[in-house]
Design a protein around this motif. Structure first.
Motif, PDB file in Angstrom:
ATOM      1  N   ILE A  27       0.862  -1.179   0.000  1.00 38.62           N
ATOM      2  CA  ILE A  27       0.000   0.000   0.000  1.00 38.62           C
ATOM      3  C   ILE A  27       0.898   1.229   0.000  1.00 38.62           C
ATOM      4  O   ILE A  27       1.706   1.423   0.915  1.00 38.62           O
ATOM      5  CB  ILE A  27      -0.938   0.017   1.220  1.00 38.62           C
ATOM      6  N   VAL A  28       0.768   2.051  -1.045  1.00 37.37           N
ATOM      7  CA  VAL A  28       1.617   3.230  -1.207  1.00 37.37           C
ATOM      8  C   VAL A  28       0.897   4.451  -0.649  1.00 37.37           C
ATOM      9  O   VAL A  28      -0.214   4.777  -1.063  1.00 37.37           O
ATOM     10  CB  VAL A  28       1.979   3.444  -2.684  1.00 37.37           C
ATOM     11  N   GLY A  29       1.534   5.121   0.287  1.00 37.68           N
ATOM     12  CA  GLY A  29       0.945   6.314   0.879  1.00 37.68           C
ATOM     13  C   GLY A  29       0.277   6.030   2.213  1.00 37.68           C
ATOM     14  O   GLY A  29       0.170   4.884   2.653  1.00 37.68           O
ATOM     15  N   THR A  30      -0.207   7.098   2.833  1.00 37.10           N
ATOM     16  CA  THR A  30      -0.780   6.994   4.171  1.00 37.10           C
ATOM     17  C   THR A  30      -2.298   6.901   4.174  1.00 37.10           C
ATOM     18  O   THR A  30      -2.902   6.804   5.241  1.00 37.10           O
ATOM     19  CB  THR A  30      -0.359   8.208   5.013  1.00 37.10           C
ATOM     20  N   GLY A  31      -2.926   6.952   3.003  1.00 38.16           N
ATOM     21  CA  GLY A  31      -4.382   6.886   2.929  1.00 38.16           C
ATOM     22  C   GLY A  31      -4.931   5.557   3.421  1.00 38.16           C
ATOM     23  O   GLY A  31      -4.213   4.550   3.464  1.00 38.16           O
ATOM     24  N   ARG A  32      -6.209   5.533   3.745  1.00 37.93           N
ATOM     25  CA  ARG A  32      -6.831   4.338   4.317  1.00 37.93           C
ATOM     26  C   ARG A  32      -7.815   3.676   3.346  1.00 37.93           C
ATOM     27  O   ARG A  32      -8.547   2.762   3.733  1.00 37.93           O
ATOM     28  CB  ARG A  32      -7.588   4.701   5.600  1.00 37.93           C
ATOM     29  N   ALA A  33      -7.825   4.093   2.078  1.00 39.10           N
ATOM     30  CA  ALA A  33      -8.809   3.564   1.132  1.00 39.10           C
ATOM     31  C   ALA A  33      -8.599   2.092   0.817  1.00 39.10           C
ATOM     32  O   ALA A  33      -9.517   1.429   0.322  1.00 39.10           O
ATOM     33  CB  ALA A  33      -8.783   4.377  -0.169  1.00 39.10           C
ATOM     34  N   ALA A  34      -7.407   1.561   1.082  1.00 37.68           N
ATOM     35  CA  ALA A  34      -7.112   0.152   0.791  1.00 37.68           C
ATOM     36  C   ALA A  34      -7.174  -0.729   2.035  1.00 37.68           C
ATOM     37  O   ALA A  34      -6.790  -1.897   1.980  1.00 37.68           O
ATOM     38  CB  ALA A  34      -5.742   0.032   0.133  1.00 37.68           C
ATOM     39  N   ASP A  35      -7.659  -0.187   3.138  1.00 37.77           N
ATOM     40  CA  ASP A  35      -7.652  -0.957   4.388  1.00 37.77           C
ATOM     41  C   ASP A  35      -8.504  -2.217   4.306  1.00 37.77           C
ATOM     42  O   ASP A  35      -8.157  -3.256   4.880  1.00 37.77           O
ATOM     43  CB  ASP A  35      -8.135  -0.092   5.546  1.00 37.77           C
ATOM     44  N   GLY A  36      -9.621  -2.130   3.584  1.00 37.60           N
ATOM     45  CA  GLY A  36     -10.505  -3.286   3.474  1.00 37.60           C
ATOM     46  C   GLY A  36      -9.833  -4.467   2.788  1.00 37.60           C
ATOM     47  O   GLY A  36      -9.858  -5.593   3.299  1.00 37.60           O
ATOM     48  N   VAL A  37      -9.215  -4.221   1.649  1.00 41.45           N
ATOM     49  CA  VAL A  37      -8.542  -5.312   0.941  1.00 41.45           C
ATOM     50  C   VAL A  37      -7.302  -5.757   1.705  1.00 41.45           C
ATOM     51  O   VAL A  37      -6.923  -6.939   1.668  1.00 41.45           O
ATOM     52  CB  VAL A  37      -8.195  -4.894  -0.509  1.00 41.45           C
ATOM     53  N   ALA A  38      -6.678  -4.837   2.446  1.00 35.70           N
ATOM     54  CA  ALA A  38      -5.527  -5.218   3.268  1.00 35.70           C
ATOM     55  C   ALA A  38      -5.940  -6.250   4.311  1.00 35.70           C
ATOM     56  O   ALA A  38      -5.197  -7.214   4.574  1.00 35.70           O
ATOM     57  CB  ALA A  38      -4.926  -3.982   3.939  1.00 35.70           C
ATOM     58  N   ARG A  39      -7.110  -6.074   4.891  1.00 31.65           N
ATOM     59  CA  ARG A  39      -7.593  -7.047   5.874  1.00 31.65           C
ATOM     60  C   ARG A  39      -7.851  -8.403   5.220  1.00 31.65           C
ATOM     61  O   ARG A  39      -7.579  -9.461   5.805  1.00 31.65           O
ATOM     62  CB  ARG A  39      -8.861  -6.522   6.542  1.00 31.65           C
ATOM     63  N   GLN A  40      -8.362  -8.395   3.982  1.00 30.47           N
ATOM     64  CA  GLN A  40      -8.593  -9.649   3.272  1.00 30.47           C
ATOM     65  C   GLN A  40      -7.284 -10.382   2.996  1.00 30.47           C
ATOM     66  O   GLN A  40      -7.191 -11.604   3.149  1.00 30.47           O
ATOM     67  CB  GLN A  40      -9.328  -9.387   1.955  1.00 30.47           C
ATOM     68  N   VAL A  41      -6.285  -9.633   2.561  1.00 30.14           N
ATOM     69  CA  VAL A  41      -4.988 -10.239   2.259  1.00 30.14           C
ATOM     70  C   VAL A  41      -4.344 -10.773   3.530  1.00 30.14           C
ATOM     71  O   VAL A  41      -3.810 -11.895   3.562  1.00 30.14           O
ATOM     72  CB  VAL A  41      -4.064  -9.216   1.556  1.00 30.14           C
ATOM     73  N   ALA A  42      -4.388  -9.990   4.615  1.00 27.00           N
ATOM     74  CA  ALA A  42      -3.792 -10.424   5.878  1.00 27.00           C
ATOM     75  C   ALA A  42      -4.505 -11.655   6.425  1.00 27.00           C
ATOM     76  O   ALA A  42      -3.865 -12.540   7.022  1.00 27.00           O
ATOM     77  CB  ALA A  42      -3.839  -9.285   6.895  1.00 27.00           C
ATOM     78  N   ALA A  43      -5.818 -11.736   6.190  1.00 29.05           N
ATOM     79  CA  ALA A  43      -6.592 -12.865   6.710  1.00 29.05           C
ATOM     80  C   ALA A  43      -6.166 -14.185   6.075  1.00 29.05           C
ATOM     81  O   ALA A  43      -6.342 -15.242   6.687  1.00 29.05           O
ATOM     82  CB  ALA A  43      -8.086 -12.621   6.481  1.00 29.05           C
ATOM     83  N   LYS A  44      -5.623 -14.148   4.878  1.00 28.33           N
ATOM     84  CA  LYS A  44      -5.143 -15.377   4.231  1.00 28.33           C
ATOM     85  C   LYS A  44      -3.674 -15.671   4.551  1.00 28.33           C
ATOM     86  O   LYS A  44      -3.084 -16.601   4.012  1.00 28.33           O
ATOM     87  CB  LYS A  44      -5.378 -15.324   2.711  1.00 28.33           C
ATOM     88  N   GLY A  45      -3.102 -14.857   5.419  1.00 28.28           N
ATOM     89  CA  GLY A  45      -1.743 -15.109   5.871  1.00 28.28           C
ATOM     90  C   GLY A  45      -0.655 -14.456   5.054  1.00 28.28           C
ATOM     91  O   GLY A  45       0.530 -14.730   5.265  1.00 28.28           O
TER      92      GLY A  45
END
Length: 341
Positions: free
Chosen positions: A189-207
């Motif tokens: 995720i490039v930058g400090t914005g939070r618009a990608a937080d949702g997909v970040a949680r999905q990616v983290a959830a798969k390890g």
């Protein structure tokens, strides 16, 4: 192509109208992604996007190349050469090729690393390997199944996110998000914005790891612009991000001009920009990717290229991830029988 406004939230009637076509496109794209790729004999790390348009893929590729060199690798970048006329496979020669032949991103990257362009990615990988590559960094091609990937690193802009989250042509997504997340090995995720937080949680959830990174302006570029008011122009996937980066670095951006991604500049384009800059006492500044498209055009000497690098918040974690993926890839290769079974 310039991204249509309805690809960004909130949802519009036109986006909803195109949803049936998006469903069909998604089915086709998903089935294509499921195909098994060709193993090319050396590790392949893909740097891609879930969606069309800019996100920071090129500076991520540059940062990955630098990291691989620190690890003692000999990386070669493999690109389709989007926007160029040559089909390849061909090794990019900065002294001979133009952006119109090989594409602007490959030509820019080729100043610092060996770059091969090829519409046929398997043939391109073979040429890359013949140049002495120990690892291939595939610039884009995440949705292309031709070459088997040992790691897929997806880049998202933290402010822009995934737009309206819908598939082409109703939105910017290249394939259904769940199918793409399933094939993601790491997210940047490039930058400090939070618009990608949702997909970040999905990616983290798969390890899979999620890395944060920031664009850092080059010191020489900042020095060249110190005390000047500028007219910033760019023909990249997300010109607004470039303008935002300039302002974030303290550059006085008095005017902006956005062109379509991979825009082929003409002498008339430059003449119009120069006229405005002279009229308003401004300095012209653009991206490094745009600068390579200006070669051969008149009166471009005074245009300042604004260079950036990508700095990772946790560089050690990225280094560990890359090392692990290389070790896994080479372990697979050593266990594979001579007949490829």
């Amino acid at each position: 192509m310039r991204e249509p406004a309805f690809w960004q939230p909130p949802s519009s009637w036109l986006s909803r109208l195109l949803m049936p076509l998006a469903a069909i496109y998604g089915e086709i794209a998903g089935a294509r992604m499921a195909r098994k790729g060709i193993v090319v004999g050396i590790p392949v790390i893909c740097v891609g996007n879930y969606h069309v348009g800019g996100a920071g893929k090129t500076p991520t590729t540059q940062a990955l190349v630098a990291l691989l060199r620190e690890l003692g690798e000999a990386p070669v970048v493999l690109s389709r050469g989007y926007g160029g006329s040559l089909r390849g496979p061909v090794k990019v020669d900065v002294s001979r090729h133009q952006a119109a032949e090989v594409g602007d991103e490959p030509l820019m990257l080729a100043r610092d690393v060996t770059v091969v362009i090829s519409r046929d990615r398997v043939a391109g990988a073979a040429l890359a390997r013949s140049t002495g590559a120990s690892v291939i960094v595939m610039d884009d091609g995440f949705q292309n199944p031709a070459v088997a990937k040992d790691a897929s690193i997806i880049v998202i802009d933290g402010d822009r996110g995934l737009g309206n989250g819908r598939g082409l042509p109703a939105g910017p997504m290249r394939a259904p998000l769940d199918l793409q997340v399933a094939r993601t090995d790491a997210l940047v995720i490039v930058g400090t914005g939070r618009a990608a937080d949702g997909v970040a949680r999905q990616v983290a959830a798969k390890g899979a790891p999620v890395f944060r990174a920031q664009l850092a302006p080059d010191t020489a570029s900042l020095k060249a612009l110190h005390g000047r008011r500028v007219l910033a122009f760019a023909g990249i996937g997300d010109p607004v991000r470039f303008f935002r980066t300039l302002r974030g670095a303290g550059v006085d951006v008095a005017a902006e001009q956005a062109f379509a991604d991979h825009h082929p500049y003409t002498a008339d384009d430059i003449a119009a920009l120069l006229a405005q800059a002279k009229r308003e006492a401004l300095t012209l500044v653009t991206t490094e990717k745009d600068v390579v498209k200006l070669r051969g055009l008149p009166d471009t000497e005074g245009i300042v290229p604004f260079a950036v690098t990508l700095a990772f918040d946790d560089a050690a974690a990225l280094r560990m991830f890359v090392m692990e993926r290389l070790n896994i890839a080479r372990g697979r290769a050593s266990n594979r029988s001579p007949d490829g079974a």
